[in-house]
Design a protein around this motif. Structure first.
Motif, PDB file in Angstrom:
ATOM      1  N   LEU A 106       0.804  -1.218   0.000  1.00 32.79           N
ATOM      2  CA  LEU A 106       0.000   0.000   0.000  1.00 32.79           C
ATOM      3  C   LEU A 106       0.842   1.275   0.000  1.00 32.79           C
ATOM      4  CD1 LEU A 106      -2.863  -0.977   2.471  1.00 32.79           C
ATOM      5  CD2 LEU A 106      -3.157  -0.314   0.075  1.00 32.79           C
ATOM      6  N   VAL A 107       2.083   1.201   0.468  1.00 37.35           N
ATOM      7  CA  VAL A 107       2.875   2.425   0.599  1.00 37.35           C
ATOM      8  C   VAL A 107       4.015   2.541  -0.406  1.00 37.35           C
ATOM      9  CG1 VAL A 107       2.267   2.725   3.029  1.00 37.35           C
ATOM     10  CG2 VAL A 107       4.340   1.455   2.434  1.00 37.35           C
ATOM     11  N   VAL A 108       4.531   1.420  -0.943  1.00 41.69           N
ATOM     12  CA  VAL A 108       5.644   1.491  -1.895  1.00 41.69           C
ATOM     13  C   VAL A 108       5.121   1.829  -3.284  1.00 41.69           C
ATOM     14  CG1 VAL A 108       6.947  -0.189  -0.549  1.00 41.69           C
ATOM     15  CG2 VAL A 108       5.592  -0.975  -2.504  1.00 41.69           C
ATOM     16  N   ASP A 109       6.038   2.138  -4.210  1.00 41.89           N
ATOM     17  CA  ASP A 109       5.646   2.337  -5.605  1.00 41.89           C
ATOM     18  C   ASP A 109       4.887   1.112  -6.095  1.00 41.89           C
ATOM     19  OD1 ASP A 109       7.088   4.658  -5.421  1.00 41.89           O
ATOM     20  OD2 ASP A 109       8.644   4.084  -6.861  1.00 41.89           O
ATOM     21  N   ASN A 110       3.805   1.348  -6.823  1.00 46.37           N
ATOM     22  CA  ASN A 110       2.964   0.255  -7.298  1.00 46.37           C
ATOM     23  C   ASN A 110       3.776  -0.807  -8.025  1.00 46.37           C
ATOM     24  OD1 ASN A 110       0.427   1.073  -6.366  1.00 46.37           O
ATOM     25  ND2 ASN A 110       0.134   2.448  -8.106  1.00 46.37           N
ATOM     26  N   GLY A 111       3.626  -2.067  -7.580  1.00 49.00           N
ATOM     27  CA  GLY A 111       4.265  -3.200  -8.244  1.00 49.00           C
ATOM     28  C   GLY A 111       5.755  -3.329  -8.012  1.00 49.00           C
ATOM     29  N   SER A 112       6.321  -2.542  -7.079  1.00 48.54           N
ATOM     30  CA  SER A 112       7.779  -2.551  -6.929  1.00 48.54           C
ATOM     31  C   SER A 112       8.283  -3.488  -5.845  1.00 48.54           C
ATOM     32  CB  SER A 112       8.282  -1.129  -6.622  1.00 48.54           C
ATOM     33  OG  SER A 112       7.927  -0.737  -5.302  1.00 48.54           O
ATOM     34  N   PHE A 113       7.396  -4.103  -5.066  1.00 51.19           N
ATOM     35  CA  PHE A 113       7.858  -4.931  -3.949  1.00 51.19           C
ATOM     36  C   PHE A 113       8.353  -6.282  -4.444  1.00 51.19           C
ATOM     37  CE2 PHE A 113       6.666  -7.845  -0.273  1.00 51.19           C
ATOM     38  CZ  PHE A 113       7.827  -7.578   0.429  1.00 51.19           C
ATOM     39  N   PHE A 114       9.615  -6.607  -4.118  1.00 52.37           N
ATOM     40  CA  PHE A 114      10.212  -7.909  -4.418  1.00 52.37           C
ATOM     41  C   PHE A 114      10.516  -8.582  -3.094  1.00 52.37           C
ATOM     42  CE2 PHE A 114      14.017 -10.587  -5.086  1.00 52.37           C
ATOM     43  CZ  PHE A 114      13.502 -11.472  -6.016  1.00 52.37           C
ATOM     44  N   GLU A 115       9.760  -9.630  -2.763  1.00 50.79           N
ATOM     45  CA  GLU A 115       9.910 -10.272  -1.465  1.00 50.79           C
ATOM     46  C   GLU A 115      11.068 -11.259  -1.466  1.00 50.79           C
ATOM     47  OE1 GLU A 115       7.254 -12.377   2.055  1.00 50.79           O
ATOM     48  OE2 GLU A 115       6.306 -11.841   0.156  1.00 50.79           O
ATOM     49  N   ILE A 116      11.787 -11.286  -0.361  1.00 55.97           N
ATOM     50  CA  ILE A 116      12.901 -12.220  -0.154  1.00 55.97           C
ATOM     51  C   ILE A 116      12.572 -13.119   1.037  1.00 55.97           C
ATOM     52  CG2 ILE A 116      15.358 -12.429   0.382  1.00 55.97           C
ATOM     53  CD1 ILE A 116      15.736  -9.639  -0.823  1.00 55.97           C
ATOM     54  N   GLY A 117      12.623 -14.422   0.832  1.00 55.85           N
ATOM     55  CA  GLY A 117      12.370 -15.380   1.912  1.00 55.85           C
ATOM     56  C   GLY A 117      10.928 -15.428   2.381  1.00 55.85           C
ATOM     57  N   PRO A 118       9.944 -15.494   1.476  1.00 61.46           N
ATOM     58  CA  PRO A 118       8.543 -15.454   1.905  1.00 61.46           C
ATOM     59  C   PRO A 118       8.083 -16.657   2.715  1.00 61.46           C
ATOM     60  CG  PRO A 118       8.688 -15.969  -0.435  1.00 61.46           C
ATOM     61  CD  PRO A 118      10.063 -15.594   0.013  1.00 61.46           C
ATOM     62  N   ARG A 119       8.781 -17.796   2.618  1.00 63.96           N
ATOM     63  CA  ARG A 119       8.314 -19.024   3.277  1.00 63.96           C
ATOM     64  C   ARG A 119       9.059 -19.324   4.572  1.00 63.96           C
ATOM     65  NH1 ARG A 119       6.326 -23.182  -1.051  1.00 63.96           N
ATOM     66  NH2 ARG A 119       5.715 -21.818  -2.777  1.00 63.96           N
ATOM     67  N   TYR A 120      10.017 -18.488   4.913  1.00 62.38           N
ATOM     68  CA  TYR A 120      10.849 -18.723   6.100  1.00 62.38           C
ATOM     69  C   TYR A 120      10.734 -17.528   7.034  1.00 62.38           C
ATOM     70  CZ  TYR A 120      15.136 -19.295   8.882  1.00 62.38           C
ATOM     71  OH  TYR A 120      16.037 -19.421   9.914  1.00 62.38           O
ATOM     72  N   GLY A 121      10.718 -17.804   8.357  1.00 61.19           N
ATOM     73  CA  GLY A 121      10.612 -16.700   9.307  1.00 61.19           C
ATOM     74  C   GLY A 121       9.408 -15.832   8.996  1.00 61.19           C
ATOM     75  N   ARG A 122       8.256 -16.448   8.840  1.00 59.16           N
ATOM     76  CA  ARG A 122       7.105 -15.786   8.221  1.00 59.16           C
ATOM     77  C   ARG A 122       6.449 -14.709   9.087  1.00 59.16           C
ATOM     78  NH1 ARG A 122       2.814 -18.753   6.918  1.00 59.16           N
ATOM     79  NH2 ARG A 122       3.199 -20.301   8.544  1.00 59.16           N
ATOM     80  N   SER A 123       6.878 -14.566  10.337  1.00 58.98           N
ATOM     81  CA  SER A 123       6.336 -13.469  11.142  1.00 58.98           C
ATOM     82  C   SER A 123       6.980 -12.128  10.774  1.00 58.98           C
ATOM     83  CB  SER A 123       6.528 -13.733  12.637  1.00 58.98           C
ATOM     84  OG  SER A 123       7.900 -13.796  12.973  1.00 58.98           O
ATOM     85  N   ARG A 124       7.967 -12.159   9.893  1.00 55.72           N
ATOM     86  CA  ARG A 124       8.590 -10.931   9.384  1.00 55.72           C
ATOM     87  C   ARG A 124       8.608 -11.000   7.862  1.00 55.72           C
ATOM     88  NH1 ARG A 124      12.235  -6.918  11.726  1.00 55.72           N
ATOM     89  NH2 ARG A 124      11.655  -7.896  13.707  1.00 55.72           N
ATOM     90  N   VAL A 125       8.157  -9.952   7.210  1.00 57.01           N
ATOM     91  CA  VAL A 125       8.183  -9.849   5.755  1.00 57.01           C
ATOM     92  C   VAL A 125       9.362  -8.962   5.376  1.00 57.01           C
ATOM     93  CG1 VAL A 125       6.916  -9.185   3.679  1.00 57.01           C
ATOM     94  CG2 VAL A 125       5.679 -10.061   5.669  1.00 57.01           C
ATOM     95  N   THR A 126      10.214  -9.440   4.468  1.00 61.69           N
ATOM     96  CA  THR A 126      11.385  -8.658   4.068  1.00 61.69           C
ATOM     97  C   THR A 126      11.510  -8.642   2.550  1.00 61.69           C
ATOM     98  OG1 THR A 126      12.872 -10.575   4.153  1.00 61.69           O
ATOM     99  CG2 THR A 126      12.653  -9.281   6.169  1.00 61.69           C
ATOM    100  N   GLY A 127      12.142  -7.600   2.035  1.00 59.61           N
ATOM    101  CA  GLY A 127      12.356  -7.539   0.603  1.00 59.61           C
ATOM    102  C   GLY A 127      12.912  -6.208   0.161  1.00 59.61           C
ATOM    103  N   LEU A 128      12.816  -5.951  -1.135  1.00 56.88           N
ATOM    104  CA  LEU A 128      13.271  -4.711  -1.754  1.00 56.88           C
ATOM    105  C   LEU A 128      12.085  -4.052  -2.443  1.00 56.88           C
ATOM    106  CD1 LEU A 128      16.545  -6.152  -3.312  1.00 56.88           C
ATOM    107  CD2 LEU A 128      16.427  -4.607  -1.351  1.00 56.88           C
ATOM    108  N   ALA A 129      12.118  -2.735  -2.522  1.00 59.33           N
ATOM    109  CA  ALA A 129      11.024  -2.001  -3.152  1.00 59.33           C
ATOM    110  C   ALA A 129      11.555  -0.643  -3.593  1.00 59.33           C
ATOM    111  CB  ALA A 129       9.841  -1.848  -2.189  1.00 59.33           C
TER     112      ALA A 129
END
Length: 518
Positions: A296-319
């Protein structure tokens, strides 16, 4: 006198190398549902940009002074462009000796390895791994055994991590040192159904431990993407893996000596989504989706998630914000209430290190209830994991902005703040904070008073009500100057912060003071 004859021999040797392990080996590779090394090169980068080096290395058999047959080294190496940017590429060739063995055969006059070239040329390093590692068959070829001393040529791979982006793709059954090279990277990906990693495969497990297991059970994506976290992402196909690699690299500079490239965007800086005003429920027993909050806050379509299936209580990535690359993370209350366990803490540390190494601003959307409690968390060493996270936060230097959207408690909450460098913090009116939650904290801090009361339950509720009355974020702001913001302003504020951060980033270009540790 012309050198045409020698050029003809050069072309002949190149053609022999392109045959890789021969028709039979190529057929076996394709039967496993895998591309060959050279097919991978064609599918990976920009068309006709691959420039091979060390392409003549291999074992030749001669008849007189003519080459009768030639077995190339089990890797194909060179440079290639990805979306117009040059990278160093090293591709395992499983059709030659299972991809095992080094690319060097001599000592004197040896050319630089792929890793050394990436260091010296300040170019990203991409490994496409499909290699079985060492084999006892090699002892017969050497006529002896040898002392394990691989770090003499692995040292450049370690040095790379603090200098240029490094990516590893696991594209087959990868064992031994190549298996370690998988996570010895900033981003790693494996392909569903064809990829496994392990130090030793099923025959080694059988000999050492006495039980039978398949390659997939031992080191497939169910283990390493979901449980161990050794590999970040899962791809459906090899082409999907190559696409993910290209997208990851697009957010980062070619080396620590450059600034990350700004991308194009048509997303307005002042976009203010009304849904943010009610995004955090008043009833905190109802979780919200941290992944959706990021989007909702990053540039539209710019979120690239890293490690979505591990440590799932934290979402991490690049945007991106207004085109500028950032690292971004958010607690995810949909999983474990968003509490930071050992796995989630490891993800956060890797993102912090990535941003610090490549001088990319970090954005954190915090709803941190604290470190995960309980017996299982203690068995995993949550305190040591917390100590590492605290250390990583304090040693980082890149610009950092935290937006506290919900809870911020305890030492885990402390890890959403940095006391030095360019740091900014905004809080939503929905935020609450403290050394610990009032509900659990009151029972501990006022235990004697509660237990001695005629009605302990009523006394506990009375104390909690008294504490909740002073828990308003506005009371904190009165004393500390903390900025409370309208949630709908979040994107505009973060875009401004990231743009301001570029001046600081420009002064940080170069080798980071904190080395990157995978």
């Amino acid at each position: 006198m012309s050198w045409e004859q020698e050029v003809a021999e050069l072309n002949s040797r190149r053609e022999l190398a392109r045959r890789m392990g021969g028709e039979e080996g190529i057929a076996r590779q394709r039967a496993r549902g895998k591309l060959t090394a050279r097919e991978r090169i064609d599918a990976f980068g920009d068309k006709d940009t691959f420039r091979e080096f060390m392409g003549l290395v291999g074992s030749a058999q001669y008849e007189g002074d003519k080459v009768a047959s030639f077995t190339p080294k089990p890797q194909v190496e060179g440079t290639i462009k990805v979306d117009g940017r040059k990278v160093v590429l090293k591709v395992s060739d499983f059709t030659v000796k299972g991809g095992a063995g080094g690319s060097v055969t001599g000592l004197l006059g040896q050319e630089l390895s792929a890793s050394e070239r990436a260091v010296e040329w300040r170019l990203p390093m991409v490994r496409l791994l499909d290699a079985a590692g060492g084999s006892v068959r090699g002892f017969e070829e050497l006529g002896r055994t040898y002392l394990p001393d691989g770090n003499s040529f692995t040292a450049p791979d370690v040095r790379l991590l603090s200098l240029v982006p490094v990516v590893s793709a696991v594209l087959g059954s990868v064992a031994g040192l190549p298996a370690v090279l998988g996570p010895l990277s900033h981003f790693s990906v494996m392909v569903k159904g064809i990829s496994q990693i392990f130090p030793g495969g099923p025959p080694v497990v059988k000999a050492a431990l006495g039980y039978d297991i398949t390659k997939e059970e031992l080191g497939g994506d169910a283990i390493h993407v979901n449980v161990s976290g050794c590999i970040d992402n899962l791809a459906e196909t090899e082409e999907d893996a190559f696409s993910q690699i290209g997208k990851f690299l697009s957010y980062l500079p070619s080396s620590v000596h450059e600034m990350a490239p700004r991308g194009a965007t048509e997303d307005p800086v002042d976009r203010a989504d009304e849904v943010l005003l009610e995004f955090v429920p008043r009833n905190r027993r109802r979780p919200f989706d941290g992944r959706k909050l990021i989007q909702l806050v990053v540039d539209n379509g710019s979120f690239f998630e890293i490690g979505p299936r591990y440590g799932r209580s934290r979402v991490t990535g690049l945007a991106r914000f207004n085109g500028y690359p950032v690292g971004i993370m958010a607690n995810n209350p949909m999983v474990g209430g968003g509490a930071t366990d050992v796995a989630a803490g490891a993800k956060a540390m890797r993102l912090i290190q990535l941003c610090n190494t490549f001088h990319v601003p970090l954005i954190s959307l915090a709803d941190e209830p604290g470190f995960q409690v309980g017996l299982e968390s203690e068995k995993q060493g949550i305190e040591r994991a917390g100590a590492r996270l605290v250390s990583t936060v304090c040693l980082s230097e890149m610009p950092w902005c935290t937006v506290v959207v919900g809870r911020l408690f305890g030492v885990a909450g402390q890890c959403q703040h940095r006391p030095s460098g360019m740091f900014r913090r905004f809080c939503w009116p929905s935020a609450s904070w403290g050394s610990m939650h009032i509900a659990g904290g009151a029972s501990a801090a006022y235990r004697r008073e509660i237990e001695s009361a005629p009605d302990p339950q009523a006394k506990r509720l009375e104390i909690e009500a008294r504490l909740n009355a002073i828990a308003s974020p506005f009371r904190t702001a009165e004393v500390t100057g903390q900025d409370i913001v309208d949630p709908r302003q979040t994107r505009a504020l973060l875009c401004e912060f990231v743009e301001d951060a570029q001046r600081i980033v420009a002064t940080q270009i170069g080798t980071p003071s904190m080395p990157y540790l995978p």
